[in-house]
Design a protein around this motif. Structure first.
Motif, PDB file in Angstrom:
ATOM      1  N   UNK A  33       0.840  -1.186   0.000  1.00  0.00           N
ATOM      2  CA  UNK A  33       0.000   0.000   0.000  1.00  0.00           C
ATOM      3  C   UNK A  33       0.882   1.245   0.000  1.00  0.00           C
ATOM      4  N   UNK A  34       0.452   2.244  -0.751  1.00  0.00           N
ATOM      5  CA  UNK A  34       1.238   3.474  -0.805  1.00  0.00           C
ATOM      6  C   UNK A  34       1.341   4.124   0.569  1.00  0.00           C
ATOM      7  N   UNK A  35       0.391   3.847   1.444  1.00  0.00           N
ATOM      8  CA  UNK A  35       0.433   4.426   2.780  1.00  0.00           C
ATOM      9  C   UNK A  35       1.643   4.008   3.582  1.00  0.00           C
ATOM     10  N   UNK A  36       2.260   2.863   3.216  1.00  0.00           N
ATOM     11  CA  UNK A  36       3.458   2.413   3.909  1.00  0.00           C
ATOM     12  C   UNK A  36       4.649   3.300   3.592  1.00  0.00           C
ATOM     13  N   UNK A  37       4.580   4.020   2.458  1.00  0.00           N
ATOM     14  CA  UNK A  37       5.666   4.897   2.036  1.00  0.00           C
ATOM     15  C   UNK A  37       5.320   6.333   2.396  1.00  0.00           C
ATOM     16  N   UNK A  38       5.302   6.600   3.689  1.00  0.00           N
ATOM     17  CA  UNK A  38       4.889   7.927   4.150  1.00  0.00           C
ATOM     18  C   UNK A  38       5.932   8.973   3.780  1.00  0.00           C
ATOM     19  N   UNK A  39       5.490  10.239   3.788  1.00  0.00           N
ATOM     20  CA  UNK A  39       6.405  11.338   3.480  1.00  0.00           C
ATOM     21  C   UNK A  39       7.592  11.367   4.442  1.00  0.00           C
ATOM     22  N   UNK A  40       7.335  11.093   5.733  1.00  0.00           N
ATOM     23  CA  UNK A  40       8.409  11.143   6.725  1.00  0.00           C
ATOM     24  C   UNK A  40       9.436  10.041   6.478  1.00  0.00           C
ATOM     25  N   UNK A  41       8.976   8.858   6.068  1.00  0.00           N
ATOM     26  CA  UNK A  41       9.927   7.772   5.799  1.00  0.00           C
ATOM     27  C   UNK A  41      10.743   8.061   4.557  1.00  0.00           C
ATOM     28  N   UNK A  42      10.115   8.642   3.548  1.00  0.00           N
ATOM     29  CA  UNK A  42      10.855   9.014   2.343  1.00  0.00           C
ATOM     30  C   UNK A  42      11.910  10.060   2.687  1.00  0.00           C
ATOM     31  N   UNK A  43      11.546  11.040   3.493  1.00  0.00           N
ATOM     32  CA  UNK A  43      12.505  12.078   3.879  1.00  0.00           C
ATOM     33  C   UNK A  43      13.672  11.482   4.654  1.00  0.00           C
ATOM     34  N   UNK A  44      13.382  10.573   5.602  1.00  0.00           N
ATOM     35  CA  UNK A  44      14.451   9.963   6.393  1.00  0.00           C
ATOM     36  C   UNK A  44      15.367   9.108   5.516  1.00  0.00           C
ATOM     37  N   UNK A  45      14.796   8.469   4.521  1.00  0.00           N
ATOM     38  CA  UNK A  45      15.591   7.670   3.596  1.00  0.00           C
ATOM     39  C   UNK A  45      16.607   8.549   2.869  1.00  0.00           C
ATOM     40  N   UNK A  46      16.158   9.719   2.429  1.00  0.00           N
ATOM     41  CA  UNK A  46      17.042  10.635   1.713  1.00  0.00           C
ATOM     42  C   UNK A  46      18.097  11.210   2.659  1.00  0.00           C
ATOM     43  N   UNK A  47      17.661  11.675   3.817  1.00  0.00           N
ATOM     44  CA  UNK A  47      18.585  12.296   4.777  1.00  0.00           C
ATOM     45  C   UNK A  47      19.652  11.302   5.238  1.00  0.00           C
ATOM     46  N   UNK A  48      19.322  10.014   5.280  1.00  0.00           N
ATOM     47  CA  UNK A  48      20.275   8.999   5.743  1.00  0.00           C
ATOM     48  C   UNK A  48      21.404   8.748   4.753  1.00  0.00           C
ATOM     49  N   UNK A  49      21.341   9.346   3.563  1.00  0.00           N
ATOM     50  CA  UNK A  49      22.391   9.172   2.575  1.00  0.00           C
ATOM     51  C   UNK A  49      22.212   7.958   1.689  1.00  0.00           C
ATOM     52  N   UNK A  50      20.988   7.447   1.616  1.00  0.00           N
ATOM     53  CA  UNK A  50      20.711   6.234   0.851  1.00  0.00           C
ATOM     54  C   UNK A  50      20.298   6.509  -0.593  1.00  0.00           C
ATOM     55  N   UNK A  51      20.259   7.790  -0.992  1.00  0.00           N
ATOM     56  CA  UNK A  51      19.785   8.138  -2.332  1.00  0.00           C
ATOM     57  C   UNK A  51      20.852   8.953  -3.056  1.00  0.00           C
ATOM     58  N   UNK A  52      21.120   8.577  -4.293  1.00  0.00           N
ATOM     59  CA  UNK A  52      22.052   9.353  -5.116  1.00  0.00           C
ATOM     60  C   UNK A  52      21.377   9.732  -6.432  1.00  0.00           C
ATOM     61  N   UNK A  53      21.751  10.875  -6.947  1.00  0.00           N
ATOM     62  CA  UNK A  53      21.243  11.367  -8.229  1.00  0.00           C
ATOM     63  C   UNK A  53      22.446  11.583  -9.144  1.00  0.00           C
ATOM     64  N   UNK A  54      22.432  10.876 -10.269  1.00  0.00           N
ATOM     65  CA  UNK A  54      23.555  10.953 -11.208  1.00  0.00           C
ATOM     66  C   UNK A  54      24.890  10.685 -10.502  1.00  0.00           C
ATOM     67  N   UNK A  55      24.866   9.639  -9.664  1.00  0.00           N
ATOM     68  CA  UNK A  55      26.061   9.121  -8.963  1.00  0.00           C
ATOM     69  C   UNK A  55      26.549  10.007  -7.826  1.00  0.00           C
ATOM     70  N   UNK A  56      25.774  11.014  -7.435  1.00  0.00           N
ATOM     71  CA  UNK A  56      26.144  11.859  -6.309  1.00  0.00           C
ATOM     72  C   UNK A  56      25.093  11.743  -5.213  1.00  0.00           C
ATOM     73  N   UNK A  57      25.534  11.457  -3.967  1.00  0.00           N
ATOM     74  CA  UNK A  57      24.601  11.324  -2.852  1.00  0.00           C
ATOM     75  C   UNK A  57      23.900  12.649  -2.605  1.00  0.00           C
ATOM     76  N   UNK A  58      22.587  12.579  -2.460  1.00  0.00           N
ATOM     77  CA  UNK A  58      21.778  13.769  -2.190  1.00  0.00           C
ATOM     78  C   UNK A  58      21.067  13.578  -0.859  1.00  0.00           C
ATOM     79  N   UNK A  59      21.235  14.546   0.062  1.00  0.00           N
ATOM     80  CA  UNK A  59      20.646  14.453   1.400  1.00  0.00           C
ATOM     81  C   UNK A  59      19.459  15.381   1.602  1.00  0.00           C
TER      82      UNK A  59
END
Length: 313
Positions: A33-59
Protein backbone atom coordinates in the motif's frame (compact mmCIF):
# COMPACT_ATOMS: atom_id res chain seq x y z
CA UNK A 1 20.23 -7.31 6.61
CA UNK A 2 21.39 -6.13 3.25
CA UNK A 3 20.56 -3.19 0.99
CA UNK A 4 18.91 -3.66 -2.39
CA UNK A 5 20.04 -1.20 -5.05
CA UNK A 6 17.06 0.24 -6.92
CA UNK A 7 17.68 2.29 -10.08
CA UNK A 8 15.06 4.77 -11.30
CA UNK A 9 15.02 7.42 -14.02
CA UNK A 10 13.28 10.76 -14.34
CA UNK A 11 12.95 13.25 -17.19
CA UNK A 12 10.72 15.73 -15.38
CA UNK A 13 11.42 18.73 -13.18
CA UNK A 14 10.21 17.83 -9.69
CA UNK A 15 11.29 17.42 -6.08
CA UNK A 16 13.26 14.29 -5.21
CA UNK A 17 11.01 13.33 -2.28
CA UNK A 18 7.86 13.67 -4.38
CA UNK A 19 9.39 11.55 -7.14
CA UNK A 20 10.35 8.78 -4.70
CA UNK A 21 6.97 8.95 -2.96
CA UNK A 22 5.36 8.07 -6.30
CA UNK A 23 7.91 5.74 -7.89
CA UNK A 24 9.50 3.81 -5.02
CA UNK A 25 6.41 1.70 -4.12
CA UNK A 26 6.25 0.41 -7.70
CA UNK A 27 9.85 -0.76 -7.57
CA UNK A 28 9.88 -2.23 -4.06
CA UNK A 29 6.67 -4.22 -3.93
CA UNK A 30 3.76 -3.86 -6.34
CA UNK A 31 1.34 -5.17 -3.69
CA UNK A 32 2.39 -2.74 -0.97
CA UNK A 33 0.00 0.00 0.00
CA UNK A 34 1.24 3.47 -0.80
CA UNK A 35 0.43 4.43 2.78
CA UNK A 36 3.46 2.41 3.91
CA UNK A 37 5.67 4.90 2.04
CA UNK A 38 4.89 7.93 4.15
CA UNK A 39 6.41 11.34 3.48
CA UNK A 40 8.41 11.14 6.72
CA UNK A 41 9.93 7.77 5.80
CA UNK A 42 10.85 9.01 2.34
CA UNK A 43 12.50 12.08 3.88
CA UNK A 44 14.45 9.96 6.39
CA UNK A 45 15.59 7.67 3.60
CA UNK A 46 17.04 10.63 1.71
CA UNK A 47 18.58 12.30 4.78
CA UNK A 48 20.28 9.00 5.74
CA UNK A 49 22.39 9.17 2.58
CA UNK A 50 20.71 6.23 0.85
CA UNK A 51 19.79 8.14 -2.33
CA UNK A 52 22.05 9.35 -5.12
CA UNK A 53 21.24 11.37 -8.23
CA UNK A 54 23.55 10.95 -11.21
CA UNK A 55 26.06 9.12 -8.96
CA UNK A 56 26.14 11.86 -6.31
CA UNK A 57 24.60 11.32 -2.85
CA UNK A 58 21.78 13.77 -2.19
CA UNK A 59 20.65 14.45 1.40
CA UNK A 60 18.01 17.12 0.70
CA UNK A 61 14.42 15.90 0.27
CA UNK A 62 13.61 19.15 -1.59
CA UNK A 63 16.39 18.60 -4.14
CA UNK A 64 15.04 19.42 -7.60
CA UNK A 65 15.40 16.88 -10.38
CA UNK A 66 15.94 18.53 -13.75
CA UNK A 67 16.06 16.90 -17.15
CA UNK A 68 17.12 13.28 -17.48
CA UNK A 69 18.28 11.99 -14.10
CA UNK A 70 19.34 8.58 -12.82
CA UNK A 71 18.28 7.98 -9.22
CA UNK A 72 19.77 5.11 -7.21
CA UNK A 73 18.31 4.04 -3.87
CA UNK A 74 19.97 1.72 -1.34
CA UNK A 75 16.84 0.19 0.14
CA UNK A 76 16.55 -2.09 3.17
CA UNK A 77 12.90 -3.01 3.64
CA UNK A 78 13.23 -3.97 7.31
CA UNK A 79 14.75 -0.63 8.25
CA UNK A 80 12.40 1.37 6.03
CA UNK A 81 9.18 -0.20 7.31
CA UNK A 82 10.35 -0.43 10.91
CA UNK A 83 8.29 1.43 13.49
CA UNK A 84 10.03 2.24 16.77
CA UNK A 85 9.34 -0.39 19.39
CA UNK A 86 8.53 0.77 22.93
CA UNK A 87 10.52 -2.16 24.37
CA UNK A 88 13.90 -0.92 23.09
CA UNK A 89 16.29 -1.26 26.02
CA UNK A 90 17.92 1.69 27.74
CA UNK A 91 21.72 1.39 27.62
CA UNK A 92 24.74 3.51 28.48
CA UNK A 93 28.10 2.31 27.20
CA UNK A 94 30.68 1.91 29.98
CA UNK A 95 33.92 0.09 30.77
CA UNK A 96 31.90 -2.85 32.08
CA UNK A 97 30.49 -3.52 28.60
CA UNK A 98 33.97 -3.84 27.02
CA UNK A 99 34.98 -7.51 26.78
CA UNK A 100 38.34 -6.91 25.07
CA UNK A 101 40.02 -3.99 23.30
CA UNK A 102 43.25 -3.20 21.50
CA UNK A 103 44.36 -0.62 18.95
CA UNK A 104 42.38 -2.30 16.14
CA UNK A 105 39.25 -3.88 17.65
CA UNK A 106 36.78 -3.47 20.46
CA UNK A 107 34.58 -6.36 21.60
CA UNK A 108 31.38 -5.30 23.36
CA UNK A 109 28.69 -7.07 25.37
CA UNK A 110 25.52 -6.02 23.55
CA UNK A 111 22.34 -5.89 25.66
CA UNK A 112 19.19 -7.60 24.49
CA UNK A 113 16.51 -5.50 22.78
CA UNK A 114 19.00 -2.88 21.61
CA UNK A 115 19.77 -2.29 17.91
CA UNK A 116 23.33 -2.48 16.61
CA UNK A 117 23.06 0.52 14.28
CA UNK A 118 20.89 3.45 13.33
CA UNK A 119 17.72 2.59 11.44
CA UNK A 120 15.44 4.64 9.25
CA UNK A 121 13.65 5.61 12.47
CA UNK A 122 14.98 9.04 13.33
CA UNK A 123 17.31 9.47 16.33
CA UNK A 124 16.99 5.86 17.47
CA UNK A 125 19.54 4.92 20.15
CA UNK A 126 21.90 2.19 18.97
CA UNK A 127 25.08 0.37 19.97
CA UNK A 128 27.29 1.79 17.22
CA UNK A 129 26.59 5.37 18.28
CA UNK A 130 27.06 4.38 21.93
CA UNK A 131 30.53 2.95 21.19
CA UNK A 132 31.51 6.07 19.20
CA UNK A 133 30.43 8.31 22.10
CA UNK A 134 32.25 6.11 24.61
CA UNK A 135 35.56 6.24 22.71
CA UNK A 136 35.22 9.97 22.10
CA UNK A 137 34.65 10.71 25.79
CA UNK A 138 37.82 8.77 26.55
CA UNK A 139 39.72 11.02 24.15
CA UNK A 140 37.92 14.39 24.20
CA UNK A 141 40.82 16.14 22.44
CA UNK A 142 39.67 14.62 19.11
CA UNK A 143 38.06 17.23 16.88
CA UNK A 144 35.89 14.65 15.12
CA UNK A 145 34.17 11.46 16.32
CA UNK A 146 36.49 8.43 16.39
CA UNK A 147 36.09 5.84 13.66
CA UNK A 148 34.06 2.74 14.55
CA UNK A 149 33.38 0.17 11.82
CA UNK A 150 30.52 -2.34 11.77
CA UNK A 151 31.71 -5.73 10.48
CA UNK A 152 28.79 -7.95 11.55
CA UNK A 153 25.48 -7.61 13.31
CA UNK A 154 23.32 -9.21 15.97
CA UNK A 155 19.54 -9.06 15.91
CA UNK A 156 18.08 -6.36 18.14
CA UNK A 157 16.67 -9.06 20.44
CA UNK A 158 19.97 -10.96 20.79
CA UNK A 159 22.53 -10.18 23.49
CA UNK A 160 26.23 -10.96 23.70
CA UNK A 161 29.61 -10.44 22.08
CA UNK A 162 29.97 -8.25 19.02
CA UNK A 163 33.13 -6.73 17.55
CA UNK A 164 33.73 -3.30 15.98
CA UNK A 165 36.86 -2.09 14.20
CA UNK A 166 38.64 1.03 15.42
CA UNK A 167 40.76 1.61 12.30
CA UNK A 168 39.87 1.34 8.63
CA UNK A 169 43.13 -0.48 7.89
CA UNK A 170 41.80 -3.77 9.30
CA UNK A 171 38.33 -3.59 7.75
CA UNK A 172 39.14 -5.67 4.69
CA UNK A 173 40.75 -8.47 6.68
CA UNK A 174 37.99 -8.57 9.29
CA UNK A 175 35.34 -8.53 6.57
CA UNK A 176 37.01 -11.52 4.89
CA UNK A 177 37.05 -13.41 8.20
CA UNK A 178 33.27 -13.11 8.45
CA UNK A 179 32.55 -13.62 4.76
CA UNK A 180 34.66 -16.78 4.59
CA UNK A 181 33.54 -17.89 8.06
CA UNK A 182 37.12 -18.34 9.24
CA UNK A 183 36.04 -18.02 12.85
CA UNK A 184 34.35 -19.69 15.80
CA UNK A 185 30.90 -18.30 16.55
CA UNK A 186 28.79 -19.83 19.31
CA UNK A 187 25.51 -18.87 20.93
CA UNK A 188 23.46 -19.98 23.91
CA UNK A 189 19.72 -20.50 23.48
CA UNK A 190 16.95 -21.42 25.91
CA UNK A 191 14.24 -23.81 24.73
CA UNK A 192 11.53 -25.86 26.38
CA UNK A 193 12.56 -29.04 28.19
CA UNK A 194 12.06 -31.63 25.44
CA UNK A 195 15.50 -33.28 25.13
CA UNK A 196 18.14 -35.01 27.24
CA UNK A 197 21.16 -33.26 28.71
CA UNK A 198 24.26 -34.09 26.68
CA UNK A 199 22.31 -34.80 23.51
CA UNK A 200 23.78 -33.35 20.29
CA UNK A 201 22.17 -32.81 16.90
CA UNK A 202 22.84 -30.96 13.66
CA UNK A 203 20.44 -29.03 11.43
CA UNK A 204 21.26 -28.50 7.76
CA UNK A 205 18.81 -26.89 5.36
CA UNK A 206 18.45 -24.32 2.62
CA UNK A 207 16.73 -21.16 3.82
CA UNK A 208 15.64 -17.71 2.74
CA UNK A 209 13.08 -15.06 3.53
CA UNK A 210 9.50 -16.37 3.37
CA UNK A 211 7.56 -13.15 4.04
CA UNK A 212 6.92 -10.20 1.75
CA UNK A 213 9.12 -7.12 1.74
CA UNK A 214 6.55 -4.97 3.51
CA UNK A 215 6.05 -7.51 6.33
CA UNK A 216 8.12 -8.36 9.37
CA UNK A 217 11.10 -10.40 8.20
CA UNK A 218 10.67 -14.13 8.70
CA UNK A 219 12.95 -16.81 7.28
CA UNK A 220 12.33 -20.49 6.68
CA UNK A 221 13.25 -23.54 4.66
CA UNK A 222 13.32 -22.80 0.92
CA UNK A 223 14.59 -25.22 -1.78
CA UNK A 224 17.94 -24.34 -3.31
CA UNK A 225 16.23 -24.22 -6.71
CA UNK A 226 14.05 -21.35 -5.41
CA UNK A 227 16.87 -19.28 -3.96
CA UNK A 228 17.48 -21.11 -0.69
CA UNK A 229 20.94 -20.65 0.84
CA UNK A 230 22.74 -23.51 2.58
CA UNK A 231 22.90 -23.30 6.38
CA UNK A 232 24.28 -25.56 9.09
CA UNK A 233 24.32 -25.45 12.89
CA UNK A 234 25.53 -27.94 15.51
CA UNK A 235 23.57 -28.05 18.77
CA UNK A 236 24.43 -29.53 22.18
CA UNK A 237 22.14 -29.66 25.21
CA UNK A 238 24.18 -28.32 28.14
CA UNK A 239 21.86 -28.46 31.14
CA UNK A 240 18.39 -28.03 32.56
CA UNK A 241 17.55 -24.55 33.86
CA UNK A 242 14.48 -22.71 35.09
CA UNK A 243 13.60 -19.48 33.28
CA UNK A 244 10.67 -17.30 34.34
CA UNK A 245 9.37 -20.22 36.37
CA UNK A 246 9.40 -22.69 33.45
CA UNK A 247 11.57 -25.83 33.08
CA UNK A 248 13.90 -25.23 30.12
CA UNK A 249 17.09 -26.40 28.49
CA UNK A 250 20.23 -24.39 27.82
CA UNK A 251 21.58 -25.26 24.36
CA UNK A 252 24.96 -24.43 22.85
CA UNK A 253 24.75 -23.48 19.16
CA UNK A 254 27.83 -23.62 16.90
CA UNK A 255 27.42 -21.97 13.51
CA UNK A 256 29.06 -23.10 10.28
CA UNK A 257 27.21 -20.47 8.24
CA UNK A 258 25.76 -17.07 9.11
CA UNK A 259 22.28 -16.75 7.64
CA UNK A 260 19.71 -14.30 8.95
CA UNK A 261 17.76 -15.84 11.89
CA UNK A 262 19.67 -19.09 11.33
CA UNK A 263 19.58 -20.42 14.90
CA UNK A 264 15.97 -19.36 15.38
CA UNK A 265 14.89 -21.12 12.17
CA UNK A 266 16.94 -24.26 12.84
CA UNK A 267 15.65 -24.77 16.38
CA UNK A 268 12.07 -24.09 15.32
CA UNK A 269 12.49 -26.67 12.52
CA UNK A 270 13.31 -29.26 15.21
CA UNK A 271 10.27 -28.33 17.27
CA UNK A 272 12.39 -26.36 19.74
CA UNK A 273 11.60 -22.67 19.22
CA UNK A 274 13.58 -20.33 21.45
CA UNK A 275 11.79 -19.18 24.60
CA UNK A 276 10.41 -15.72 23.84
CA UNK A 277 10.66 -16.11 20.05
CA UNK A 278 6.99 -15.73 19.17
CA UNK A 279 7.82 -15.12 15.48
CA UNK A 280 8.94 -18.75 15.20
CA UNK A 281 6.45 -20.36 17.56
CA UNK A 282 8.12 -19.83 20.93
CA UNK A 283 6.24 -19.09 24.14
CA UNK A 284 5.95 -15.42 25.15
CA UNK A 285 8.67 -14.31 27.56
CA UNK A 286 10.32 -11.18 28.93
CA UNK A 287 12.96 -11.39 26.19
CA UNK A 288 14.13 -13.64 23.37
CA UNK A 289 16.59 -15.97 25.08
CA UNK A 290 19.43 -16.02 22.55
CA UNK A 291 22.94 -14.90 23.49
CA UNK A 292 26.18 -14.64 21.47
CA UNK A 293 28.60 -16.31 23.90
CA UNK A 294 31.86 -16.90 22.01
CA UNK A 295 33.68 -15.23 19.12
CA UNK A 296 37.19 -16.28 18.07
CA UNK A 297 39.34 -15.65 14.99
CA UNK A 298 42.86 -14.73 13.90
CA UNK A 299 43.78 -11.32 12.51
CA UNK A 300 47.20 -10.10 11.33
CA UNK A 301 48.83 -12.97 13.20
CA UNK A 302 47.00 -12.27 16.46
CA UNK A 303 44.47 -14.68 17.91
CA UNK A 304 41.31 -13.28 19.42
CA UNK A 305 39.19 -15.49 21.66
CA UNK A 306 36.43 -13.58 23.44
CA UNK A 307 33.68 -15.10 25.57
CA UNK A 308 30.65 -13.45 27.12
CA UNK A 309 28.64 -15.16 29.83
CA UNK A 310 24.89 -14.91 29.60
CA UNK A 311 22.71 -13.75 32.46
CA UNK A 312 20.54 -16.84 32.06
CA UNK A 313 23.22 -19.57 32.10
Amino acid sequence: MSDTKIKLTSSATERLDEFLRRELPRSVNTTAEHGLFSNSKIRRLIVSGSVSVNSRVVNRPAFELRGKSTIEVLFDSERFFYEKQPEDASFTMSDDAVLYEDENLIFVNKPADYPVEQTITENRANLHDAVVDYLWKRNPSLRNPPYVGIMHRLDRTTSGVIVFTKTRTVNKEVSEVFQNHNLTKQYLAVVEDKKSVGESFTVELYMNRITGKSQQGKWGEVPESRGGQYSKTDFRVLKKITIEGRPCLLIECSLYTGRTHQIRVHLAARGLPIFGDELYGGRPAKRLYLHASHLAFELTGQKYDVRCESQFS
